[in-house]
Every structure is written in C-alpha cells, then in structure tokens.
Design a protein around this motif. Structure first.
Motif, PDB file in Angstrom:
ATOM      1  N   THR A  82       7.399   1.292 -17.875  1.00 15.60           N
ATOM      2  CA  THR A  82       6.539   1.268 -16.685  1.00 15.60           C
ATOM      3  C   THR A  82       7.149   2.026 -15.513  1.00 15.60           C
ATOM      4  OG1 THR A  82       7.504  -0.851 -15.993  1.00 15.60           O
ATOM      5  CG2 THR A  82       5.513  -0.940 -17.348  1.00 15.60           C
ATOM      6  N   SER A  83       8.176   2.782 -15.763  1.00 12.72           N
ATOM      7  CA  SER A  83       8.885   3.479 -14.691  1.00 12.72           C
ATOM      8  C   SER A  83       8.020   4.546 -14.031  1.00 12.72           C
ATOM      9  CB  SER A  83      10.151   4.137 -15.261  1.00 12.72           C
ATOM     10  OG  SER A  83      10.780   4.931 -14.285  1.00 12.72           O
ATOM     11  N   GLY A  84       8.184   4.688 -12.714  1.00 10.89           N
ATOM     12  CA  GLY A  84       7.504   5.757 -11.987  1.00 10.89           C
ATOM     13  C   GLY A  84       7.988   7.131 -12.410  1.00 10.89           C
ATOM     14  N   THR A  85       9.145   7.160 -13.046  1.00 13.32           N
ATOM     15  CA  THR A  85       9.684   8.421 -13.567  1.00 13.32           C
ATOM     16  C   THR A  85       8.700   9.084 -14.530  1.00 13.32           C
ATOM     17  OG1 THR A  85      11.954   7.636 -13.335  1.00 13.32           O
ATOM     18  CG2 THR A  85      11.579   9.414 -14.907  1.00 13.32           C
ATOM     19  N   LEU A  86       7.923   8.277 -15.249  1.00 12.84           N
ATOM     20  CA  LEU A  86       6.990   8.833 -16.230  1.00 12.84           C
ATOM     21  C   LEU A  86       5.842   9.590 -15.553  1.00 12.84           C
ATOM     22  CD1 LEU A  86       6.866   5.994 -18.910  1.00 12.84           C
ATOM     23  CD2 LEU A  86       8.503   7.878 -18.608  1.00 12.84           C
ATOM     24  N   THR A  87       5.593   9.271 -14.278  1.00 18.50           N
ATOM     25  CA  THR A  87       4.624  10.064 -13.516  1.00 18.50           C
ATOM     26  C   THR A  87       5.115  11.497 -13.421  1.00 18.50           C
ATOM     27  OG1 THR A  87       3.913   8.174 -12.175  1.00 18.50           O
ATOM     28  CG2 THR A  87       3.518  10.361 -11.259  1.00 18.50           C
ATOM     29  N   GLN A  88       6.403  11.653 -13.171  1.00 17.23           N
ATOM     30  CA  GLN A  88       6.963  13.000 -13.101  1.00 17.23           C
ATOM     31  C   GLN A  88       6.967  13.674 -14.458  1.00 17.23           C
ATOM     32  OE1 GLN A  88      10.125  13.457 -10.401  1.00 17.23           O
ATOM     33  NE2 GLN A  88      10.918  15.341 -11.276  1.00 17.23           N
ATOM     34  N   ALA A  89       7.181  12.904 -15.510  1.00 14.39           N
ATOM     35  CA  ALA A  89       7.146  13.471 -16.859  1.00 14.39           C
ATOM     36  C   ALA A  89       5.777  14.080 -17.151  1.00 14.39           C
ATOM     37  CB  ALA A  89       7.478  12.387 -17.880  1.00 14.39           C
ATOM     38  N   ARG A  90       4.733  13.337 -16.834  1.00 17.33           N
ATOM     39  CA  ARG A  90       3.370  13.835 -17.070  1.00 17.33           C
ATOM     40  C   ARG A  90       3.086  15.053 -16.195  1.00 17.33           C
ATOM     41  NH1 ARG A  90       2.609   8.162 -17.743  1.00 17.33           N
ATOM     42  NH2 ARG A  90       2.408   7.857 -15.490  1.00 17.33           N
ATOM     43  N   ALA A  91       3.543  14.996 -14.953  1.00 18.71           N
ATOM     44  CA  ALA A  91       3.319  16.110 -14.026  1.00 18.71           C
ATOM     45  C   ALA A  91       4.021  17.373 -14.517  1.00 18.71           C
ATOM     46  CB  ALA A  91       3.807  15.738 -12.636  1.00 18.71           C
ATOM     47  N   ALA A  92       5.237  17.218 -15.010  1.00 22.50           N
ATOM     48  CA  ALA A  92       5.991  18.380 -15.482  1.00 22.50           C
ATOM     49  C   ALA A  92       5.241  19.106 -16.600  1.00 22.50           C
ATOM     50  CB  ALA A  92       7.373  17.934 -15.961  1.00 22.50           C
ATOM     51  N   ASN A 108       6.856  12.312  -6.842  1.00 23.15           N
ATOM     52  CA  ASN A 108       7.391  12.769  -8.123  1.00 23.15           C
ATOM     53  C   ASN A 108       6.689  14.039  -8.598  1.00 23.15           C
ATOM     54  OD1 ASN A 108       7.999   9.561  -8.374  1.00 23.15           O
ATOM     55  ND2 ASN A 108       9.460  10.754  -9.567  1.00 23.15           N
ATOM     56  N   LYS A 109       5.408  14.147  -8.309  1.00 20.93           N
ATOM     57  CA  LYS A 109       4.657  15.347  -8.696  1.00 20.93           C
ATOM     58  C   LYS A 109       5.176  16.568  -7.937  1.00 20.93           C
ATOM     59  CE  LYS A 109       0.573  12.429  -9.352  1.00 20.93           C
ATOM     60  NZ  LYS A 109      -0.791  12.108  -8.853  1.00 20.93           N
ATOM     61  N   THR A 110       5.539  16.349  -6.683  1.00 19.70           N
ATOM     62  CA  THR A 110       6.081  17.435  -5.873  1.00 19.70           C
ATOM     63  C   THR A 110       7.468  17.824  -6.357  1.00 19.70           C
ATOM     64  OG1 THR A 110       4.792  16.775  -3.935  1.00 19.70           O
ATOM     65  CG2 THR A 110       6.766  18.097  -3.524  1.00 19.70           C
ATOM     66  N   MET A 111       8.299  16.838  -6.693  1.00 20.27           N
ATOM     67  CA  MET A 111       9.618  17.123  -7.236  1.00 20.27           C
ATOM     68  C   MET A 111       9.517  17.995  -8.476  1.00 20.27           C
ATOM     69  SD  MET A 111      11.370  13.364  -6.820  1.00 20.27           S
ATOM     70  CE  MET A 111      12.628  13.712  -8.039  1.00 20.27           C
ATOM     71  N   SER A 112       8.577  17.660  -9.346  1.00 20.28           N
ATOM     72  CA  SER A 112       8.390  18.442 -10.563  1.00 20.28           C
ATOM     73  C   SER A 112       7.967  19.874 -10.256  1.00 20.28           C
ATOM     74  CB  SER A 112       7.343  17.777 -11.458  1.00 20.28           C
ATOM     75  OG  SER A 112       7.016  18.609 -12.550  1.00 20.28           O
ATOM     76  N   GLY A 167      12.460  22.431 -14.303  1.00 21.13           N
ATOM     77  CA  GLY A 167      12.308  21.386 -15.299  1.00 21.13           C
ATOM     78  C   GLY A 167      12.770  20.053 -14.756  1.00 21.13           C
ATOM     79  N   THR A 168      12.427  18.990 -15.477  1.00 23.87           N
ATOM     80  CA  THR A 168      12.811  17.626 -15.107  1.00 23.87           C
ATOM     81  C   THR A 168      13.622  17.011 -16.235  1.00 23.87           C
ATOM     82  OG1 THR A 168      10.948  17.178 -13.621  1.00 23.87           O
ATOM     83  CG2 THR A 168      11.938  15.283 -14.728  1.00 23.87           C
ATOM     84  N   ILE A 169      14.739  16.405 -15.885  1.00 25.66           N
ATOM     85  CA  ILE A 169      15.591  15.716 -16.855  1.00 25.66           C
ATOM     86  C   ILE A 169      15.498  14.218 -16.616  1.00 25.66           C
ATOM     87  CG2 ILE A 169      17.940  15.425 -17.728  1.00 25.66           C
ATOM     88  CD1 ILE A 169      18.538  18.206 -16.415  1.00 25.66           C
ATOM     89  N   ILE A 170      15.111  13.469 -17.633  1.00 24.61           N
ATOM     90  CA  ILE A 170      15.049  12.015 -17.526  1.00 24.61           C
ATOM     91  C   ILE A 170      16.295  11.413 -18.171  1.00 24.61           C
ATOM     92  CG2 ILE A 170      13.767   9.929 -18.112  1.00 24.61           C
ATOM     93  CD1 ILE A 170      11.221  11.566 -18.143  1.00 24.61           C
ATOM     94  N   ILE A 171      17.026  10.643 -17.371  1.00 22.88           N
ATOM     95  CA  ILE A 171      18.260  10.023 -17.857  1.00 22.88           C
ATOM     96  C   ILE A 171      17.961   8.711 -18.578  1.00 22.88           C
ATOM     97  CG2 ILE A 171      20.520   9.111 -17.213  1.00 22.88           C
ATOM     98  CD1 ILE A 171      20.283  12.104 -16.694  1.00 22.88           C
ATOM     99  N   SER A 212       0.832  -1.211   0.000  1.00 18.95           N
ATOM    100  CA  SER A 212       0.000   0.000   0.000  1.00 18.95           C
ATOM    101  C   SER A 212       0.864   1.258   0.000  1.00 18.95           C
ATOM    102  CB  SER A 212      -0.919   0.006   1.223  1.00 18.95           C
ATOM    103  OG  SER A 212      -1.820  -1.082   1.182  1.00 18.95           O
ATOM    104  N   ASN A 213       1.958   1.223   0.737  1.00 21.53           N
ATOM    105  CA  ASN A 213       2.805   2.412   0.867  1.00 21.53           C
ATOM    106  C   ASN A 213       3.557   2.754  -0.419  1.00 21.53           C
ATOM    107  OD1 ASN A 213       2.190   3.203   3.488  1.00 21.53           O
ATOM    108  ND2 ASN A 213       3.677   1.807   4.388  1.00 21.53           N
ATOM    109  N   ARG A 214       3.694   1.792  -1.319  1.00 24.58           N
ATOM    110  CA  ARG A 214       4.445   2.086  -2.547  1.00 24.58           C
ATOM    111  C   ARG A 214       3.731   3.114  -3.417  1.00 24.58           C
ATOM    112  NH1 ARG A 214       2.710  -1.112  -7.077  1.00 24.58           N
ATOM    113  NH2 ARG A 214       1.078  -2.601  -6.512  1.00 24.58           N
ATOM    114  N   PHE A 215       2.430   3.302  -3.190  1.00 25.08           N
ATOM    115  CA  PHE A 215       1.695   4.287  -3.986  1.00 25.08           C
ATOM    116  C   PHE A 215       2.056   5.724  -3.601  1.00 25.08           C
ATOM    117  CE2 PHE A 215      -1.019   0.497  -4.356  1.00 25.08           C
ATOM    118  CZ  PHE A 215      -1.108   0.425  -5.736  1.00 25.08           C
ATOM    119  N   PHE A 216       2.763   5.874  -2.482  1.00 26.23           N
ATOM    120  CA  PHE A 216       3.215   7.216  -2.108  1.00 26.23           C
ATOM    121  C   PHE A 216       4.344   7.710  -3.009  1.00 26.23           C
ATOM    122  CE2 PHE A 216       1.534   6.375   2.355  1.00 26.23           C
ATOM    123  CZ  PHE A 216       0.553   7.352   2.273  1.00 26.23           C
ATOM    124  N   PHE A 217       5.110   6.780  -3.577  1.00 26.49           N
ATOM    125  CA  PHE A 217       6.285   7.179  -4.349  1.00 26.49           C
ATOM    126  C   PHE A 217       5.947   8.006  -5.587  1.00 26.49           C
ATOM    127  CE2 PHE A 217       8.160   4.116  -1.538  1.00 26.49           C
ATOM    128  CZ  PHE A 217       9.475   4.553  -1.380  1.00 26.49           C
TER     129      PHE A 217
END
Length: 295
Positions: A242-252, A224-228, A233-237, A215-220
């Motif tokens: 299926t990476s959670g990084t893409l959540t930040q991409a959409r948020a940005a 990412n939205k807050t980081m953005s 800007g956000t840089i994806i390396i 259940s707690n993994r959904f916090f991660f």
C-alpha cells in the motif's frame, strides 16, 4: 466575480513572478480544484499563465493574504516561483499525465538539467534496506547522477544524506508547501537542501493552510509523479503493498521512464507488487550495472 475567466486579454508580460504565484494560488480557491482540473484549464489555453484566468483586481485583493504565507521568516531560505511557458521551466514535466503548470523552488535550478535519478521507498525500512539505499546512492553519485527523493523518513532521508555526504547533488520534491517542514526532524536537512542543493514543491500555500492533515496527505502521491517526470528513472528500495511509492512506479511507466526494483523486493514473500510491475516493464536490479546499462 468569476474566477476562471479563460480570457487571454487578461494576460500581461509585466506581471511579476510574485503576482503570477498569487494567480496560481487563486486557482486553488475553487472548491474542487485539483492538479487534474488545473491541468485541464491550461490545456484549454496552452499559452496561458496563471494570470490568464484571474483578474488583476483579484490579485490585488489577495496580495496581503498570500504575502504572509510566502515571506516566511521561520525558514532560512527564499522561495521562488516557476511557471510553464517560461525559459527555465523543465519540459520533461510535460511527460506527466497531468503535468503541473507551476512550481515553487529554492536552490540551484540547474540541477534539473543534470542526470537525475529517483531513489524512493518506505518510511520504515529494514536495516538492510538502509544499507542498500546508502550503497546504491553512493555508487550513483560516483557516476555523476543527481539524487532525487521526497525528504520523507526512511529511504528518502538516507538517499539525500548519503548524496550530500559523498559530495553529490540532491533534489528534494516535498509533499507540503515550501513554508512547511515534514517530518519535523528533517527541518535542518530541508533547510540545507534549499540553500545548497534544490528544494521543489508544487503544493499551494493557501489551500494547504485551509485544509486538515487528512486532506493534505493526498498531496504526497502527486509529488511522486513530479519526481518521476524529473528523473531518467526511479529506483525502489523497499515498499509495502500500500506504499505511496507505487504511485511513482506507475507514473514512471506511464511517463516512459525506467523503473528499477531491487531484487530483494522480489525475495520478500509478503508482497506481490514487484512481479506485477516487472511484467509491465520494470527492471530487476541485482547490481548497479543493471541500472547503468538501462540508462
């Protein structure tokens, strides 16, 4: 006793940050509480604080329970609490779709007002990905950027360490409460950032302690939205489909922030997301100049 009173008469300027933190934690005791539901609650009372929605009696009853979580002698740093409508609260967080109303932190809060940029990516990067992370972080530190990342294994860890090693500033936005360490091998790094840079969490201590890891993994993804929101800007390396990084991409993109994707991601024939995000406005990066020109 009703939890959500929505009664402005309960609000008191005399409440301490610790008591406001307790009130915030109480909001999370509702069964279906989420960042979305709490954001909607505050939208209904824009001048409210956490204490606007609970009673003083509830705060007093919960003090001992929360104190045991909040005053943690296992980690060598102090926890602080910040809420919307106070002078130190970063207004750029309001650009998020469901802006967080409160956050916990340890370290130098002035970093938030500096020139921030997020560097994120997979927990299992290629050797080339780590080299790229180190190179781009070093160059951005030289340009006086504050490096924001999530303290996860892989790209995040390399970004934080490189910023520190090169005399730069770094902010870590973690997906656990401040009294937890994840991954365990980053304990020393987390403590160092908390004491010498800035460590941030929006995750409620008490709710997290009650839930299982699944259940707690959904916090991660939420962090990412807050980081953005904190970043220009956000840089994806590197990142998988299926990476959670893409959540930040959409948020940005939603928040009006710049989204940068290294050209090496486009060259990876096993993933399709780089082309999709480029069509949505992401910027392909061949050189550090592509980032500096855009920002």
């Amino acid at each position: 006793m009703t939890l959500f009173t929505n009664n402005d008469s309960l609000f008191s300027n005399s409440l301490s940050p610790f008591e406001e933190a307790i009130a915030y934690e109480l909001l999370w005791t509702k069964d279906k509480a989420s960042f979305k539901s709490i954001s909607e609650l505050f939208s209904s009372s824009p001048k409210g604080r956490p204490s606007s929605f609970v009673t003083q009696e509830m705060i007093e009853d919960f003090k001992d329970t929360f104190r045991k979580l909040f005053f943690n002698d296992k980690l060598d740093y102090k926890f602080n609490f910040l809420i919307n409508s106070t002078i130190d609260y970063p207004l750029k967080l309001r650009d998020a779709k469901e802006p967080i109303e409160a956050l916990y932190y340890s370290g130098n809060l002035d970093y938030i007002d500096s020139k921030c940029i997020s560097i994120v990516g997979t927990r299992n990067p290629s050797p080339e990905g780590l080299v790229r992370t180190r190179k781009i972080t070093k160059l951005l530190v030289k340009e006086d950027f504050t490096i924001v990342s999530g303290l996860a294994q892989g790209v995040d860890t390399m970004a934080h360490k490189t910023a520190i090693e090169n005399g730069g500033r770094t902010i870590s936005v973690i997906g656990t409460p401040l009294n937890q360490v994840y991954p365990k091998e980053n304990k020393d790094l987390q403590i160092f950032i908390a004491k010498n840079h800035l460590l941030i969490s929006q995750i409620p201590f008490y709710r997290y302690s009650l839930q299982n890891p699944k259940s707690n993994r959904f916090f991660f993804p939420e962090r990412n939205k807050t980081m953005s929101a904190l970043s220009l800007g956000t840089i994806i390396i590197e990142a998988s489909e299926t990476s959670g990084t893409l959540t930040q991409a959409r948020a940005a993109l939603h928040q009006g922030r710049k989204l940068f994707i290294l050209n090496s991601c486009f060259e990876n024939k096993n993933i399709t997301w780089p082309a999709r995000f480029e069509k949505m406005g992401a910027i392909r990066v061949n050189d550090i100049k592509d980032i500096l020109d855009a920002i």
